[in-house]
Design a protein around this motif. Sequence first.
Motif, PDB file in Angstrom:
ATOM      1  N   ASN A   1       0.789  -1.222   0.000  1.00 31.62           N
ATOM      2  CA  ASN A   1       0.000   0.000   0.000  1.00 31.62           C
ATOM      3  C   ASN A   1       0.827   1.281   0.000  1.00 31.62           C
ATOM      4  N   TYR A   2       1.937   1.286   0.744  1.00 33.26           N
ATOM      5  CA  TYR A   2       2.643   2.549   0.960  1.00 33.26           C
ATOM      6  C   TYR A   2       4.157   2.453   0.768  1.00 33.26           C
ATOM      7  N   GLY A   3       4.651   1.313   0.282  1.00 32.43           N
ATOM      8  CA  GLY A   3       6.099   1.154   0.211  1.00 32.43           C
ATOM      9  C   GLY A   3       6.586   0.535  -1.072  1.00 32.43           C
ATOM     10  N   CYS A   4       6.869  -0.772  -1.025  1.00 32.78           N
ATOM     11  CA  CYS A   4       7.522  -1.459  -2.138  1.00 32.78           C
ATOM     12  C   CYS A   4       6.837  -1.230  -3.482  1.00 32.78           C
ATOM     13  N   ILE A   5       5.558  -1.522  -3.553  1.00 35.12           N
ATOM     14  CA  ILE A   5       4.865  -1.479  -4.843  1.00 35.12           C
ATOM     15  C   ILE A   5       4.664  -0.048  -5.345  1.00 35.12           C
ATOM     16  N   PRO A   6       4.108   0.870  -4.552  1.00 31.76           N
ATOM     17  CA  PRO A   6       3.953   2.230  -5.072  1.00 31.76           C
ATOM     18  C   PRO A   6       5.278   2.908  -5.407  1.00 31.76           C
ATOM     19  N   SER A   7       6.330   2.643  -4.621  1.00 33.15           N
ATOM     20  CA  SER A   7       7.615   3.269  -4.933  1.00 33.15           C
ATOM     21  C   SER A   7       8.175   2.740  -6.243  1.00 33.15           C
ATOM     22  N   LYS A   8       8.043   1.440  -6.492  1.00 31.08           N
ATOM     23  CA  LYS A   8       8.569   0.889  -7.746  1.00 31.08           C
ATOM     24  C   LYS A   8       7.741   1.346  -8.936  1.00 31.08           C
TER      25      LYS A   8
ATOM     26  N   ASP B   1       4.043   9.839   2.365  1.00 35.18           N
ATOM     27  CA  ASP B   1       3.564  11.103   1.794  1.00 35.18           C
ATOM     28  C   ASP B   1       4.183  11.341   0.417  1.00 35.18           C
ATOM     29  N   ALA B   2       5.480  11.043   0.294  1.00 33.94           N
ATOM     30  CA  ALA B   2       6.177  11.279  -0.974  1.00 33.94           C
ATOM     31  C   ALA B   2       5.604  10.432  -2.098  1.00 33.94           C
ATOM     32  N   LEU B   3       5.037   9.277  -1.743  1.00 29.62           N
ATOM     33  CA  LEU B   3       4.480   8.383  -2.754  1.00 29.62           C
ATOM     34  C   LEU B   3       3.022   8.681  -3.069  1.00 29.62           C
ATOM     35  N   ALA B   4       2.462   9.685  -2.378  1.00 27.40           N
ATOM     36  CA  ALA B   4       1.061  10.046  -2.613  1.00 27.40           C
ATOM     37  C   ALA B   4       0.910  11.488  -3.074  1.00 27.40           C
TER      38      ALA B   4
ATOM     39  N   PRO C   1      17.087  -8.284   8.429  1.00 28.10           N
ATOM     40  CA  PRO C   1      16.803  -7.196   7.499  1.00 28.10           C
ATOM     41  C   PRO C   1      15.302  -6.959   7.364  1.00 28.10           C
ATOM     42  N   MET C   2      14.925  -5.677   7.279  1.00 22.83           N
ATOM     43  CA  MET C   2      13.507  -5.329   7.189  1.00 22.83           C
ATOM     44  C   MET C   2      13.099  -5.331   5.714  1.00 22.83           C
ATOM     45  N   LEU C   3      12.800  -6.517   5.229  1.00 22.99           N
ATOM     46  CA  LEU C   3      12.508  -6.733   3.815  1.00 22.99           C
ATOM     47  C   LEU C   3      11.219  -7.532   3.669  1.00 22.99           C
ATOM     48  N   ALA C   4      10.423  -7.170   2.666  1.00 30.12           N
ATOM     49  CA  ALA C   4       9.132  -7.828   2.483  1.00 30.12           C
ATOM     50  C   ALA C   4       9.291  -9.316   2.201  1.00 30.12           C
ATOM     51  N   HIS C   5      10.264  -9.679   1.367  1.00 27.33           N
ATOM     52  CA  HIS C   5      10.416 -11.092   1.027  1.00 27.33           C
ATOM     53  C   HIS C   5      10.945 -11.901   2.203  1.00 27.33           C
ATOM     54  N   LYS C   6      11.729 -11.262   3.069  1.00 28.10           N
ATOM     55  CA  LYS C   6      12.151 -11.936   4.304  1.00 28.10           C
ATOM     56  C   LYS C   6      10.937 -12.170   5.191  1.00 28.10           C
ATOM     57  N   ALA C   7      10.022 -11.180   5.252  1.00 26.48           N
ATOM     58  CA  ALA C   7       8.799 -11.333   6.037  1.00 26.48           C
ATOM     59  C   ALA C   7       7.968 -12.505   5.533  1.00 26.48           C
TER      60      ALA C   7
ATOM     61  N   ASP D   1      16.673 -20.148   6.408  1.00 32.28           N
ATOM     62  CA  ASP D   1      18.096 -19.993   6.126  1.00 32.28           C
ATOM     63  C   ASP D   1      18.335 -18.539   5.743  1.00 32.28           C
ATOM     64  N   HIS D   2      18.857 -17.756   6.678  1.00 30.07           N
ATOM     65  CA  HIS D   2      19.056 -16.334   6.431  1.00 30.07           C
ATOM     66  C   HIS D   2      20.175 -16.068   5.421  1.00 30.07           C
ATOM     67  N   GLN D   3      21.020 -17.058   5.166  1.00 30.72           N
ATOM     68  CA  GLN D   3      22.180 -16.836   4.309  1.00 30.72           C
ATOM     69  C   GLN D   3      21.791 -16.483   2.877  1.00 30.72           C
ATOM     70  N   ALA D   4      20.660 -16.985   2.411  1.00 34.45           N
ATOM     71  CA  ALA D   4      20.299 -16.800   1.010  1.00 34.45           C
ATOM     72  C   ALA D   4      19.187 -15.772   0.812  1.00 34.45           C
ATOM     73  N   ILE D   5      19.014 -14.857   1.765  1.00 37.68           N
ATOM     74  CA  ILE D   5      18.012 -13.809   1.599  1.00 37.68           C
ATOM     75  C   ILE D   5      18.635 -12.629   0.861  1.00 37.68           C
ATOM     76  N   PRO D   6      18.156 -12.306  -0.329  1.00 40.56           N
ATOM     77  CA  PRO D   6      18.744 -11.191  -1.074  1.00 40.56           C
ATOM     78  C   PRO D   6      18.274  -9.845  -0.545  1.00 40.56           C
ATOM     79  N   ALA D   7      19.078  -8.829  -0.788  1.00 39.13           N
ATOM     80  CA  ALA D   7      18.695  -7.448  -0.503  1.00 39.13           C
ATOM     81  C   ALA D   7      18.823  -6.656  -1.796  1.00 39.13           C
ATOM     82  N   VAL D   8      17.835  -5.820  -2.073  1.00 37.28           N
ATOM     83  CA  VAL D   8      17.813  -5.073  -3.323  1.00 37.28           C
ATOM     84  C   VAL D   8      17.541  -3.607  -3.045  1.00 37.28           C
ATOM     85  N   VAL D   9      18.262  -2.731  -3.728  1.00 35.93           N
ATOM     86  CA  VAL D   9      18.015  -1.304  -3.657  1.00 35.93           C
ATOM     87  C   VAL D   9      17.676  -0.829  -5.064  1.00 35.93           C
ATOM     88  N   PHE D  10      16.530  -0.173  -5.222  1.00 35.62           N
ATOM     89  CA  PHE D  10      16.064   0.242  -6.548  1.00 35.62           C
ATOM     90  C   PHE D  10      16.528   1.663  -6.873  1.00 35.62           C
TER      91      PHE D  10
END
Length: 480
Positions: A49-56, A171-174, A329-335, A354-363
């Motif tokens: 609603n307010y983060g990953c999807i609207p920002s991308k 706010d910036a995304l709205a 890490p505060m990541l949606a896919h980790k959640a 297995d936390h070792q294979a959790i990717p992190a991405v910056v857009f």
Amino acid sequence: MVMGDVRTSTDVLVIGGGPGGYAAAIRAAQHGLDATLVERDAYGGTCLNYGCIPSKAMITATNVAHEARHAEEMGVHADPTIDMRELVAWKDGVVDQLTGGVEKLCKANGVNLIEGTAAFIDEEAVRIAHGGEGQGSESIEFEYAIIATGSRPIELPGFDFADDPVWSSRDALAADELPDELVVVGAGYIGMELSTTYAKAGADVTVVEALEDVLPGYPDDISRIVRNRAEELGVDFRFRESASEWLAAGDDADGDDGIELITESQDGEESTLEADRVLVAVGREPVTDGLELEQIGLETDDRGFLETDDHARTDLEHVFAVGDVAGEPMLAHKASAEGLVAAGVAAGEPAALDHQAIPAVVFTDPEIGTVGMAEADAEEAGCDPVVGEFPLRASGRALSMGETDGFVRLVADDETGFVLGGQIVAPEASELIAEVGLAVEMGATLEDLAGTVHAHPTLSEAVMEAAENAREEAIHTLNR
């Protein structure tokens, strides 16, 4: 129990309908458990609603405009304009489609959906307060509870998100109007994603960062590429400075006529920046207030997180915590991954994360993707790492895209060849990192990656080339 309070029961109670919560509820129902999901705001949580999807969505739109404006060397001449109201309306349509899909999926899998705010009564029950006058409350007994209440933007003292000139990332995304001048406080991943987005949209952007560079925690050769690209977009940086207060400019005390942002250097020197809006992006904090955790004897750590084990369990055997509320890490896919684990454990399955294979991405521009160990991590873990790298300037596909800043780097164990991790700075790094993540997860070797025939010309070839480089068998770049 209060007078008139309805009391029901469920096998698995999930508090919070974000990526961790709804995934947990659906998986619990798929295991044959009676699953109940409580959400007080919007299904899909902050991410949808307010983060990953609207920002991308906004990043994609501004990228289209920026690329069209700067394609003269390809023989393409255009001068597009961005209508923020139309852009936001399109973005909202994308969000609505996804959030509506989450609700339908939950119902189709037999998840009981309840709108309201949950608070623990004791170790076996919660009370749900329903919003709206006269809506009342109900109590639900549970066998297992999964806390998935997510996080919210951190406010700085003196920068109240309720004040019109002060923006959170939400706010910036709205925003339906583009500010002429935008100051972004914080050069972490959220600050850098939104600063470049607004610069591409046409705003004059200044980033204020207390540290010495962008993207704290990333190596210099990664942060430098992102910083240089942002500077090419016109973003101005004020490093080693902190925002101390803002003042309304002109006669309007609400800041409608613009603001003056006061910053202070580490030497105590004050500076003034003029802006229409200030976006505070200094991080996020877990949301646990209102849960009344004291009723079940749970305490958060000094950062507000609930500590969990590899099975997503808290200190209570039957209470789990997943997603941002459970720590970095505060990541949606980790959640989502943690939510699936929690549901599996509740159903008696041998699930663990297995936390070792959790990717992190910056857009950012270019994107960053990392997974597993960097070279220093491997050395600290007692490995003898070997590193392979392939620069984008040697990639035919990157050259044909006009995107040659960046690289693919692989880290492997020298003796066994097992891939330990990777770092990618490139267009579509968010997609490319999946191959490296799979290699880490399945225990693939450099030989496996180098011997896998990749389509040509593609960006993914760079992964194969980096593996060849680590084996000193590179064809299209000099061996290290």
